[in-house]
Enzyme design. Structure first.
Site, PDB file in Angstrom:
ATOM      1  N   GLY A 174      19.264  10.268 -59.401  1.00 23.90           N
ATOM      2  CA  GLY A 174      20.468  11.033 -59.155  1.00 23.90           C
ATOM      3  C   GLY A 174      20.318  12.524 -59.380  1.00 23.90           C
ATOM      4  O   GLY A 174      21.332  13.154 -59.428  1.00 23.90           O
ATOM      5  N   GLU A 210      14.408   7.111 -62.447  1.00 27.01           N
ATOM      6  CA  GLU A 210      13.803   7.088 -61.116  1.00 27.01           C
ATOM      7  C   GLU A 210      14.444   8.249 -60.093  1.00 27.01           C
ATOM      8  O   GLU A 210      15.371   7.952 -59.369  1.00 27.01           O
ATOM      9  CB  GLU A 210      14.784   5.715 -60.462  1.00 27.01           C
ATOM     10  CG  GLU A 210      14.520   4.391 -61.270  1.00 27.01           C
ATOM     11  CD  GLU A 210      15.182   3.175 -60.957  1.00 27.01           C
ATOM     12  OE1 GLU A 210      16.485   3.528 -60.245  1.00 27.01           O
ATOM     13  OE2 GLU A 210      14.454   2.314 -60.897  1.00 27.01           O
ATOM     14  N   PRO A 211      13.777   9.460 -60.101  1.00 20.01           N
ATOM     15  CA  PRO A 211      14.144  10.666 -59.468  1.00 20.01           C
ATOM     16  C   PRO A 211      13.705  10.307 -58.004  1.00 20.01           C
ATOM     17  O   PRO A 211      12.517   9.898 -57.638  1.00 20.01           O
ATOM     18  CB  PRO A 211      13.359  11.691 -60.259  1.00 20.01           C
ATOM     19  CG  PRO A 211      12.376  11.084 -60.762  1.00 20.01           C
ATOM     20  CD  PRO A 211      12.546   9.755 -61.225  1.00 20.01           C
ATOM     21  N   GLY A 212      14.342  10.672 -56.845  1.00 22.10           N
ATOM     22  CA  GLY A 212      13.684  10.669 -55.591  1.00 22.10           C
ATOM     23  C   GLY A 212      14.032  12.046 -54.771  1.00 22.10           C
ATOM     24  O   GLY A 212      13.022  12.673 -54.614  1.00 22.10           O
ATOM     25  N   TYR A 261      27.695  13.785 -45.472  1.00 22.46           N
ATOM     26  CA  TYR A 261      28.171  14.128 -46.888  1.00 22.46           C
ATOM     27  C   TYR A 261      28.718  15.500 -46.851  1.00 22.46           C
ATOM     28  O   TYR A 261      29.102  16.367 -47.922  1.00 22.46           O
ATOM     29  CB  TYR A 261      26.885  14.015 -47.842  1.00 22.46           C
ATOM     30  CG  TYR A 261      26.206  13.069 -47.964  1.00 22.46           C
ATOM     31  CD1 TYR A 261      26.695  11.743 -47.952  1.00 22.46           C
ATOM     32  CD2 TYR A 261      24.693  12.998 -47.553  1.00 22.46           C
ATOM     33  CE1 TYR A 261      26.038  10.676 -47.928  1.00 22.46           C
ATOM     34  CE2 TYR A 261      23.992  11.888 -47.834  1.00 22.46           C
ATOM     35  CZ  TYR A 261      24.604  10.806 -47.965  1.00 22.46           C
ATOM     36  OH  TYR A 261      23.847   9.626 -47.992  1.00 22.46           O
ATOM     37  N   CYS A 299      24.674  14.483 -28.906  1.00 23.17           N
ATOM     38  CA  CYS A 299      26.106  14.319 -28.148  1.00 23.17           C
ATOM     39  C   CYS A 299      27.075  13.785 -29.085  1.00 23.17           C
ATOM     40  O   CYS A 299      27.877  12.879 -28.770  1.00 23.17           O
ATOM     41  CB  CYS A 299      25.931  13.250 -26.903  1.00 23.17           C
ATOM     42  SG  CYS A 299      24.510  13.934 -25.784  1.00 23.17           S
ATOM     43  N   GLU A 300      27.227  14.896 -30.141  1.00 24.49           N
ATOM     44  CA  GLU A 300      28.406  14.531 -30.874  1.00 24.49           C
ATOM     45  C   GLU A 300      28.879  16.123 -31.487  1.00 24.49           C
ATOM     46  O   GLU A 300      27.994  16.713 -31.756  1.00 24.49           O
ATOM     47  CB  GLU A 300      28.049  13.797 -32.212  1.00 24.49           C
ATOM     48  CG  GLU A 300      27.198  12.639 -32.102  1.00 24.49           C
ATOM     49  CD  GLU A 300      28.036  11.315 -32.107  1.00 24.49           C
ATOM     50  OE1 GLU A 300      29.293  11.400 -32.825  1.00 24.49           O
ATOM     51  OE2 GLU A 300      27.906  10.480 -31.537  1.00 24.49           O
ATOM     52  N   TYR A 309      15.837  12.480 -47.979  1.00 24.63           N
ATOM     53  CA  TYR A 309      17.147  11.851 -47.006  1.00 24.63           C
ATOM     54  C   TYR A 309      17.373  12.529 -45.745  1.00 24.63           C
ATOM     55  O   TYR A 309      18.374  12.572 -45.448  1.00 24.63           O
ATOM     56  CB  TYR A 309      18.313  11.877 -48.012  1.00 24.63           C
ATOM     57  CG  TYR A 309      17.981  10.999 -49.465  1.00 24.63           C
ATOM     58  CD1 TYR A 309      17.808   9.726 -49.294  1.00 24.63           C
ATOM     59  CD2 TYR A 309      17.927  11.866 -50.556  1.00 24.63           C
ATOM     60  CE1 TYR A 309      17.742   8.896 -50.585  1.00 24.63           C
ATOM     61  CE2 TYR A 309      17.696  11.119 -51.803  1.00 24.63           C
ATOM     62  CZ  TYR A 309      17.564   9.703 -51.791  1.00 24.63           C
ATOM     63  OH  TYR A 309      17.539   8.915 -52.908  1.00 24.63           O
TER      64      TYR A 309
END
Ligand SMILES: *Cc1c(COP(=O)(O)O)cnc(C)c1O
Length: 445
Positions: A260, A302-304, A345, A372-373, A402
């Site tokens: 996180g 646990e860094p991602g 987000y 198409c959004e 991500y």
């Protein structure tokens, strides 16, 4: 001791390149090179959209963690971005791996990652996830619900043995967005301390001889830029460890504090101070354990995002520029199918025009995708030269986490390739997804 933050390069801090990889250099005519490779060259050779991953930046970040947390086990959170090359880099740098599916696990292990250095977590593990974990011999499985305990014990079998941790919810609200806050009650992850379900799960696990409870696990959220929530979480976890010792006479040897760790996506944004986190986390752990009369457990983190994010760059070609009223829309050849984060987000990015010089004054533009959004926005209200036009190249830094791992097949645009750079050379890690890939999966008539 020098202060290490999780973003920012000393070289680039003065010229708007502070969130770019440390290897980034300016070239004449508005160009940039990363890992010694001009980004325009990558766009020409591999077409756009394309993702660039700086191998040196990934490895440096792994080493920075190992140096900052010499007594802890550092596990890279595979869900941020995974490929076979990434598996090799992380293994070679001495990190463990945190996975949450049979897919991530099998990719890693078949690429040569030692299974005993892998931890499997997840709030809803499928039978296939558990089967793969046991077959491949993962080091640890994180229990996330009461119903999982008997199921896992049965899968392990009476003669078997599996190390497990319990994921607890310490009751802490932290993280960059509501959707990535996982430390409080009232969200789907973990077992609550406040309603007693964590304690209850511990009792049940201790009653299963084939499951060895080695510790507690918590992951309070993502994109956290303050140290304090981690300290509170450590205190509460140690509190539970003391109660487990009192109730069961069991001293747990491990404490996994999850990941996180927040990074800057735009110049000037805060990032988590890794040196401060390491020092204060250890001090808090030592102090809490001393107060509780417990030996200090082995710490895991646990860094991602903080490992993969700043090492990646997304390259897009501008397809259309539309000036409507006050707004300038710059539409590129990718979008929410390769980066859903802004839509999910509401995050910010700092795209940059590369590949040609521009003396034009800056204008405020919204970089949108091709999907198409109306919500397919990559970067709202950013500054780009006012003469931005179709054919231009845009590069978006801090694109390594991500984005591709959350990519979709929307509009059959096809997922972009991933190109590794380092030492002046570029090599393809993942090829572009093609119409052929879609047609091969589509087996009905
Ligand atoms: C997602 C996740 C991580 C990594 O989070 P980052 O914000 O990328 O550091 C670590 N541990 C667990 C259990 C996770 O779910």
């Amino acid at each position: 001791m020098t202060t290490v933050t999780l973003s920012g390069t000393a070289a680039g801090s003065t010229d708007g390149l502070s969130v770019w990889p440390a290897s980034t250099t300016r070239l004449p005519h508005g160009g940039l090179a990363v890992g010694g490779v001009p980004l325009t060259e990558i766009a020409d050779r591999f077409d756009t959209p394309a993702y660039v991953l700086d191998e040196g930046e990934v490895r440096t970040r792994c080493r920075t963690y190992r140096d900052a947390f010499p007594d802890a086990e550092v596990l890279y959170a595979a869900k941020a971005f995974l490929s076979r090359a990434m598996v090799h880099w992380v293994a070679e740098e001495g990190l463990g791996l945190d996975v949450c599916s049979a897919g991530e696990l099998e990719l890693a292990v078949t690429a040569g990652f030692p299974p005993e250095r892998v931890l499997l977590h997840g709030n809803a593990k499928s039978p296939r996830d558990i089967e793969a974990a046991l077959r491949l011999g993962v080091g640890r499985i994180v229990i996330d619900s009461a119903s999982e305990i008997a199921r896992l014990a049965a899968a392990v079998g009476p003669g078997g043995h599996q190390k497990v941790l319990v994921r607890i919810v310490p009751g802490i609200s932290a993280g960059g967005h509501e959707k990535i806050r996982t430390g409080t009650d009232g969200q789907k992850f973990g077992l609550s301390l406040t309603d007693g379900s964590a304690q209850h799960a511990v009792t049940r696990i201790l009653g299963q001889p084939q499951l060895e409870l080695v510790g507690l696990h918590c992951h309070i959220g993502s994109q956290i830029t303050e140290v304090k929530p981690y300290l509170t979480a450590v205190r509460r976890a140690v509190g539970l460890m003391a109660r487990i010792r009192d109730a069961h006479g069991v001293t747990l040897p491990e404490l996994d504090m999850g990941g996180g760790h927040g990074i800057a996506y735009c110049p000037g944004e805060p990032a988590l101070d890794l040196t401060a986190l390491a020092g204060r986390l250890r001090a808090e752990l030592v102090e809490s354990c001393a107060a509780a009369g417990l030996p200090v457990p082995r710490l895991a983190i646990e860094p991602g995002r903080a490992i993969a994010g700043p090492a990646g760059i997304a390259l897009y070609r501008v397809l259309a520029v539309k000036r409507t009223g006050e707004r300038v829309f710059v539409a590129v050849d990718g979008g929410m199918s390769d980066n859903p984060r802004p839509a999910l987000y509401g995050v910010r990015y700092a795209p940059r025009l590369i590949g040609r010089p521009s003396a034009a004054v800056p204008c405020t533009a919204t970089v949108v995708g091709r999907h198409c959004e109306a919500g397919d926005v990559l970067a709202a209200d950013v500054e780009l030269p006012a003469d931005v036009r179709p054919g231009d190249l845009l590069a978006v830094p801090v694109a390594g986490a991500y984005q591709l791992s959350m990519a979709s097949g929307y509009n059959l645009v096809g997922r972009p390739p991933v190109v590794a750079v380092g030492g002046g050379a570029a090599r393809l890690l993942m090829r572009r997804e093609t119409l052929d890939d879609f047609r091969r999966r589509d087996v009905g008539d």
